[in-house]
Design an enzyme around this catalytic site. Structure first.
Site, PDB file in Angstrom:
ATOM      1  N   GLU A 109     -51.358 -11.633  33.905  1.00 50.71           N
ATOM      2  CA  GLU A 109     -51.912 -11.359  34.790  1.00 50.71           C
ATOM      3  C   GLU A 109     -51.939 -10.776  35.538  1.00 50.71           C
ATOM      4  OE1 GLU A 109     -52.622 -15.854  35.851  1.00 50.71           O
ATOM      5  OE2 GLU A 109     -54.729 -15.897  35.080  1.00 50.71           O
ATOM      6  N   GLU A 145     -52.533 -26.189  49.061  1.00 49.64           N
ATOM      7  CA  GLU A 145     -52.672 -25.490  50.487  1.00 49.64           C
ATOM      8  C   GLU A 145     -53.314 -24.473  50.872  1.00 49.64           C
ATOM      9  OE1 GLU A 145     -50.827 -25.866  48.042  1.00 49.64           O
ATOM     10  OE2 GLU A 145     -48.468 -24.345  48.432  1.00 49.64           O
ATOM     11  N   ARG A 146     -53.870 -23.530  49.895  1.00 46.19           N
ATOM     12  CA  ARG A 146     -54.134 -22.536  50.926  1.00 46.19           C
ATOM     13  C   ARG A 146     -55.912 -22.476  51.212  1.00 46.19           C
ATOM     14  NH1 ARG A 146     -52.028 -18.285  46.898  1.00 46.19           N
ATOM     15  NH2 ARG A 146     -50.275 -17.561  47.677  1.00 46.19           N
ATOM     16  N   LYS A 183     -54.093 -33.324  44.996  1.00 45.21           N
ATOM     17  CA  LYS A 183     -53.745 -32.557  45.476  1.00 45.21           C
ATOM     18  C   LYS A 183     -53.631 -30.636  45.810  1.00 45.21           C
ATOM     19  CE  LYS A 183     -50.474 -29.828  45.701  1.00 45.21           C
ATOM     20  NZ  LYS A 183     -50.857 -28.418  46.328  1.00 45.21           N
ATOM     21  N   PHE A 217     -55.985 -22.434  44.413  1.00 46.74           N
ATOM     22  CA  PHE A 217     -57.029 -21.876  45.560  1.00 46.74           C
ATOM     23  C   PHE A 217     -58.129 -21.525  45.027  1.00 46.74           C
ATOM     24  CE2 PHE A 217     -55.069 -18.124  44.109  1.00 46.74           C
ATOM     25  CZ  PHE A 217     -56.023 -16.961  44.445  1.00 46.74           C
ATOM     26  N   SER A 265     -51.237 -21.339  37.817  1.00 47.62           N
ATOM     27  CA  SER A 265     -50.654 -20.319  36.862  1.00 47.62           C
ATOM     28  C   SER A 265     -49.909 -21.052  35.788  1.00 47.62           C
ATOM     29  CB  SER A 265     -50.005 -20.278  37.662  1.00 47.62           C
ATOM     30  OG  SER A 265     -48.854 -20.973  38.579  1.00 47.62           O
ATOM     31  N   CYS A 270     -59.972 -17.591  36.608  1.00 47.05           N
ATOM     32  CA  CYS A 270     -59.592 -17.585  35.177  1.00 47.05           C
ATOM     33  C   CYS A 270     -60.267 -16.689  34.333  1.00 47.05           C
ATOM     34  CB  CYS A 270     -59.042 -18.862  35.370  1.00 47.05           C
ATOM     35  SG  CYS A 270     -60.085 -19.810  35.083  1.00 47.05           S
TER      36      CYS A 270
END
Ligand code: NAD
Length: 502
Positions: A384, A177-178, A174, A150, A227, A282
């Site tokens: 994290e 979805e957020r 893909k 996201f 992640s 990240c």
């Protein structure tokens, strides 16, 4: 009625048929602003079939023509930059200038990928043996998949799509979805730029869609960013199914601050790199490692004054330094970590938990939070957090700072702030991390170098963008040839030893 986001298959937007959807939120208010369809296994299989059919002709198109489509795409995106950035910001929560940076860093990789005619050139050896020439060529893999997070909904899909398409592959993207709206619009712009329908398809979805990609025979490579637990799952599943995979995961990026550093610059950069985009990068710096008590005391004071001036607010507000976190669960996770840090005995210098943004009381904001005297046995050091929480881990000397960075399980980015060339050189050579900044807090490499973390931040052999990306999205074929000379003569007969080049 909220907006419904479907998929982009065969060059057009199509409604999902699975009957499953996810809410897309406005993180400033916590309200639902759209619903996104979640693809079923069958819908993913259909998208793959469409992509496989379109890939054949696309692969046969010469690389210069493919590059021209990318060049046109860059122009179209630039024409729409303002609208795209606002759309991105509205679903993610990052500020509009930061959203423009997200799109721009993606476009830089598209610019790099327009070099496909050069990057796809093979090698040629003339007279490798008597009358024998050898040459190699790079050919596309077929249909590849990009599964993206996201936090960079433009940049990372473009890092995947640029080199993959330029090399002649078709792609199933893909996205998260957020915040699916920008990837959908980018796919549409590719088609407006001349990309044949079906070469780039977007399927929105969750684990079901991802698993469908991982198990489909036609998918030849999987590029993932997200992640670490999911990166590990995708890497092991994709490779077990015979696919090429590169999977990039989480991070805990350290910034070493030496006693000879420009402390004002270090503090300015730390605040930007620690709290920018609410820490949802990240490559965010989440641990500062000042060397020596004096450096640490001065740094903490400088950070405190700068943090006091930070403005957290609506992501479309031009005064905001950063906006809300992406989801209610993200805010909850960050608040939990702050509580854990307190319980573990770290010194909570600035507590961002009580921040309220006037007019947006239900938004997912967390104020900048600073912990001092964080030690390596604490969870807030080891894990994290992915939020606006900066930890200070004090050390006495350089070797200890280097050891901290090297012993951490993540190895995405790291920075050192110093005026000593010798220290910086030693650090760059010995640190066990994929990307290193010297007086640069967020060392995301430029598009024509490669991006990739080490240790549990990256799984697979090749990095993203730069020359590695063309290696990842192509396979090499090597041809050994000789030609009969003039009149047909007598054959020398069969040979039963391995051919050598005499
Ligand atoms: P995430 O792992 O939750 O999701 C990433 C993608 O995987 C999404 O498309 C999601 O739909 C899919 N996914 C989620 N759960 C899944 C499951 N159980 N099975 C299959 N697919 C699944 O990550 P996120 O929250 O979107 O992004 C934040 C994370 O990404 C952070 O850890 C951050 O450090 C990392 N990240 C890494 C890099 C890098 O280059 N190393 C860059 C950006 C973000």
């Amino acid at each position: 009625m909220v907006n419904r986001i479907g998929h982009f298959i065969g060059g057009e937007r199509v409604a999902g048929t699975s009957g499953r959807t996810a809410d897309v939120f406005d993180p400033n208010t916590g309200t639902v602003q759209a619903q996104v369809d979640l693809a079923s296994t069958d819908e993913v299989a259909h998208a793959i079939e469409v992509a496989a059919a379109a890939q054949v002709e696309w692969a046969a198109t010469n690389p210069q023509r493919r590059a021209r489509v990318l060049a046109k795409f860059i122009a179209l995106v630039n024409d729409e930059m303002e609208d795209l950035a606002r759309l991105l910001s509205a679903e993610h929560g990052k500020t509009v200038p930061d959203a423009k940076g997200d799109i721009q860093r993606g476009l830089e990789v598209i610019e790099f990928a327009t070099g496909a005619p050069h990057l796809l050139k093979g090698e040629y050896s003339t007279a490798a043996g008597t009358g024998i020439d050898v040459y190699s060529m790079r050919q596309p893999l077929g249909v590849v998949a990009g599964i993206t997070p996201f936090n960079f909904p433009a940049m990372i899909p473009l890092w995947k799509a640029g080199p993959a398409l330029a090399a002649g592959n078709a792609m199933i993207l893909k996205p998260s979805e957020r915040d699916p709206s920008v990837p959908m619009r980018l796919a549409e712009l590719f088609v407006e730029a001349g990309l044949p329908a079906g070469v780039l398809n977007v399927v929105n979805g969750d684990k079901e869609a991802v698993d469908a990609l991982l198990h489909h025979e036609e998918i030849k490579a999987v590029g993932f960013v997200g992640s670490t637990p999911i990166a590990e799952y995708i890497y092991s599943t994709a490779t077990a199914n015979g696919k090429r995979a590169q999977c990039f995961g989480g991070a805990k990026n350290h910034m070493i601050v030496m006693p000879d550093a420009d402390l004002d610059k270090a503090a300015d950069d730390l605040v930007g790199a620690g709290f920018g985009s609410a820490g949802e990068r990240c490559m965010a710096i989440s641990v500062a490692v000042p060397v020596g008590e004096e450096t640490a005391n001065a740094l903490v004071e400088k950070l405190r004054t700068r943090i006091d001036k930070l403005r957290v607010g609506h992501c479309h507000d031009a005064d905001s330094d950063y906006g809300p976190l992406v989801a209610a669960s993200a805010k909850e996770r960050v608040l939990d970590y702050i509580e854990v840090g307190e319980k573990e005995g770290a010194d909570l210098v600035v507590d961002g938990r009580d921040l309220v943004v006037e007019g947006y009381e239900d938004g997912w904001f967390v104020g900048p939070t600073l912990f001092d005297r964080v030690t390596t046995d604490m969870r807030i050091y080891q894990e994290e957090i992915f939020g606006p929480v900066l930890s200070i881990a004090r050390v006495d000397e350089y070797e200890e700072a280097l050891r901290l960075a090297n012993e951490h399980e993540y190895g995405n980015g790291v920075a050192i702030f110093t005026r000593s060339g010798a220290t910086a050189r030693d650090f760059a050579a010995r640190v066990n991390t994929g990307m290193v900044g010297v007086n640069v807090p967020i060392p995301v490499p430029i598009a024509y170098h490669t991006f990739g973390g080490w240790k549990r931040s990256g799984f697979g052999d090749l990095n993203q963008h730069g020359p590695d990306s063309f290696r990842f999205y192509t396979k090499t074929k090597t041809v050994t040839q000789t030609w009969p000379a003039g009149e047909a003569g007598e054959s020398a007969g069969s040979s039963f030893v391995i051919p050598t080049m005499d």
